[in-house]
Structures are given as structure tokens and as C-alpha cells.
Design a protein around this motif. Structure first.
Motif, PDB file in Angstrom:
ATOM      1  N   SER A   1      48.378  32.172  37.230  1.00 39.20           N
ATOM      2  CA  SER A   1      47.235  33.013  37.601  1.00 39.20           C
ATOM      3  C   SER A   1      47.905  34.392  37.074  1.00 39.20           C
ATOM      4  N   GLN A   2      49.019  34.474  36.898  1.00 38.53           N
ATOM      5  CA  GLN A   2      49.587  35.758  36.275  1.00 38.53           C
ATOM      6  C   GLN A   2      49.178  35.857  35.094  1.00 38.53           C
ATOM      7  N   HIS A   3      49.212  34.924  34.150  1.00 42.68           N
ATOM      8  CA  HIS A   3      48.856  35.147  32.687  1.00 42.68           C
ATOM      9  C   HIS A   3      47.318  35.060  32.726  1.00 42.68           C
ATOM     10  N   TRP A   4      46.686  34.440  33.649  1.00 49.68           N
ATOM     11  CA  TRP A   4      45.161  34.093  33.119  1.00 49.68           C
ATOM     12  C   TRP A   4      44.085  35.153  33.984  1.00 49.68           C
ATOM     13  N   SER A   5      44.701  35.939  34.964  1.00 50.65           N
ATOM     14  CA  SER A   5      43.738  36.625  35.665  1.00 50.65           C
ATOM     15  C   SER A   5      43.119  37.593  34.950  1.00 50.65           C
ATOM     16  N   GLY A   6      43.807  38.287  33.873  1.00 51.08           N
ATOM     17  CA  GLY A   6      43.297  39.209  32.913  1.00 51.08           C
ATOM     18  C   GLY A   6      41.671  38.811  32.268  1.00 51.08           C
ATOM     19  N   LEU A   7      41.935  37.492  31.829  1.00 49.85           N
ATOM     20  CA  LEU A   7      40.887  36.902  31.235  1.00 49.85           C
ATOM     21  C   LEU A   7      39.665  36.506  32.284  1.00 49.85           C
ATOM     22  N   ALA A   8      40.049  36.035  33.424  1.00 54.62           N
ATOM     23  CA  ALA A   8      39.146  35.841  34.354  1.00 54.62           C
ATOM     24  C   ALA A   8      38.354  36.986  34.830  1.00 54.62           C
ATOM     25  N   ASN A   9      39.303  38.213  35.102  1.00 54.65           N
ATOM     26  CA  ASN A   9      38.584  39.390  35.422  1.00 54.65           C
ATOM     27  C   ASN A   9      37.551  39.868  34.424  1.00 54.65           C
ATOM     28  N   TRP A  10      38.106  39.589  33.080  1.00 52.79           N
ATOM     29  CA  TRP A  10      37.108  40.174  31.965  1.00 52.79           C
ATOM     30  C   TRP A  10      36.064  39.535  31.741  1.00 52.79           C
ATOM     31  N   ILE A  11      36.031  38.145  32.016  1.00 52.09           N
ATOM     32  CA  ILE A  11      34.740  37.545  31.961  1.00 52.09           C
ATOM     33  C   ILE A  11      33.879  37.925  33.168  1.00 52.09           C
ATOM     34  N   HIS A  12      34.316  38.205  34.428  1.00 55.11           N
ATOM     35  CA  HIS A  12      33.614  38.456  35.595  1.00 55.11           C
ATOM     36  C   HIS A  12      33.186  39.920  35.232  1.00 55.11           C
ATOM     37  N   ASP A  13      33.920  40.837  34.692  1.00 59.56           N
ATOM     38  CA  ASP A  13      33.454  42.438  34.852  1.00 59.56           C
ATOM     39  C   ASP A  13      32.722  42.730  33.419  1.00 59.56           C
ATOM     40  N   GLN A  14      33.019  41.853  32.359  1.00 65.63           N
ATOM     41  CA  GLN A  14      32.023  42.155  31.282  1.00 65.63           C
ATOM     42  C   GLN A  14      31.258  41.235  31.048  1.00 65.63           C
ATOM     43  N   LEU A  15      31.311  39.929  30.996  1.00 62.55           N
ATOM     44  CA  LEU A  15      30.387  38.823  30.627  1.00 62.55           C
ATOM     45  C   LEU A  15      29.173  38.738  31.676  1.00 62.55           C
TER      46      LEU A  15
END
Length: 246
Positions: free
Chosen positions: A189-203
């Protein structure tokens, strides 16, 4: 005057390079030899199908070839693979070092098949010593087919462009209904949380994906939790398929 540096020797072209850039400079016209190339691709697909024909329950694990053996993600990949193996899943990786080696190592410790789908590269990549079923491919897209066709799930560890490529290709195939909806787990989760947040906040915020699409991804850290998610989903899908065909 500084003497000119000798040119860096160019690695021999791989078959993928010739196939994808056959009209570029330095390559002959392959029009006359295309039937032979198609036959070679067909043979490579048949080779993979034959070698993996009896693989019924397997998980494809992806991650960086650069992960050192003392890295926490190496330890996590090894443990995740062992937990999956203890539940009866064979393990499929790219067969190389780093995270791939860790997953193959965990498979060996669980006593299941440790499959390595190696690929021809300009600079050779050796198969790690924990692969018990080594296969070698010359075309990336044929190798990708094997990762998808024989997997009940994907587990994706931190990695570079190749890892991201496999991740988003799987998501695209699931989203478009080209393959059965199987679990795609992002381990760490520490590595992937940024990507997960970007998918939510941007896409999602831009309407480029739907809320249901976010459910295609699961972020987890615990090896047993990851293995349980995959095992539970696989059992449910197997039961659903059997009910539909009887």
C-alpha cells in the motif's frame, strides 16, 4: 581536440524489433517472408499452450527485476507466493531476478510449479534458479498471452514500465469484458497508494473511468489476505461456471 568516442556497439535486433520496425532503416523488406514469420509466431503460441496445458490454477506475479534480495518487497513476494502455493496455486513469473525470483522461490517452498516465462531481450536475462518450469519466448505479445490465459489472478508488486504495462493491460481486458473478471491485487500500500489516489482523484473525477472500475483493483499488504482474496474469488468463479454448464 578531444578524440571522438567510438560508437557504442548495437545489440543484435530481437525478433520483436524486426517485427515491429521492419520498415525502419537497417532492416530489409520482410514482405516476402511474412508467411514464415506468421508460422513462427504460430509455433511459439503452440509451444506455450502445450507446455502449460495442464496448468489449471495459477497466479501471475509481477514486479521489478531490480528488487534486491534484502528488500522488504522481495520478502513479501516470496511470502505471498508461498501462501498462494499452500492454497494450491502454481506461480507464474517472468522468470528473471528480483521480485520474479522471490515469487518463484516462494513457489518452490510451497511445493507447487514455479513457472518462468523468460523473454528474448537485446541483453540476455538469465532464468532465476527457483524456476522449475522454464519457458523462453521471443515475442512479448505471445508471452503476455500466456500470463493472461493461465492466470486466475494477478499480483503486482512495485516495478517499472514493464510491471505497469502488465497491470494496465490486465485492467483493460477485464474492463472491456475480454477476459473473466479475476482479482488484480496491488501488493504494497505504501508504494501503490499514490497511483490508487490518482486514479480516483483524476480519472474518476474526470469521468474517464466509472466507480465500478475502481473495484477492479485491490491494494493489500498481508500475504494471507492476498491469498484469501484470490482463493475465495477463484472458488466462487469455478462454482458459478460449473453451475452454468450443468
Amino acid at each position: 581536440m578531444v578524440p571522438a568516442q567510438p560508437p557504442t556497439p548495437r545489440a543484435p535486433a530481437t525478433l520483436d524489433e524486426e517485427l515491429l520496425h521492419c520498415l525502419g532503416p537497417g532492416f530489409p523488406d520482410f514482405a516476402d517472408s511474412d508467411p514464415m514469420r506468421v508460422a513462427r509466431i504460430r509455433d511459439e503460441i503452440a509451444y506455450g499452450f502445450a507446455a502449460l496445458a495442464d496448468v489449471a490454477h495459477a497466479v501471475s506475479i509481477f514486479g521489478s527485476a531490480r528488487t534486491p534480495t534484502d528488500d522488504r518487497y522481495y520478502a513479501l513476494a516470496r511470502e505471498v507466493a508461498k501462501c498462494l502455493g499452500d492454497r494450491g496455486f502454481d506461480i507464474i513469473t517472468g522468470g528473471g531476478p528480483g521480485t520474479m525470483e522471490a515469487a518463484n522461490r516462494g513457489a518452490c517452498e510451497a511445493g507447487v510449479r514455479s513457472i518462468g516465462l523468460n523473454i528474448e531481450l537485446p541483453h540476455e536475462q538469465s532464468v532465476n534458479p527457483f524456476v522449475t518450469v522454464p519457458l523462453r519466448f521471443r515475442h512479448f505479445f505471445v508471452r503476455k498471452l500466456m500470463f493472461i490465459r493461465y492466470a486466475s489472478a494477478f499480483v503486482v508488486f512495485p516495478g517499472g514500465f514493464g510491471t505497469l504495462d502488465e497491470l494496465f493491460e490486465a485492467l483493460t481486458l477485464i474492463q472491456t469484458g475480454k477476459i473473466l473478471h479475476f482479482p488484480v491485487v496491488l501488493a504494497g500500500s505504501q508504494h501503490w497508494s499514490g497511483l490508487a489516489n490518482w486514479i480516483h482523484d483524476q480519472l474518476l473525477a474526470s469521468g474517464m473511468v466509472s466507480a465500478e472500475d475502481l473495484e477492479l483493483l485491490t491494494v493489500a499488504d498481508d500475504p494471507d489476505v492476498i491469498a484469501d482474496i484470490i482463493d475465495r474469488t477463484h472458488r466462487h468463479q469455478t462454482e458459478t461456471y460449473q453451475s452454468a454448464t450443468t
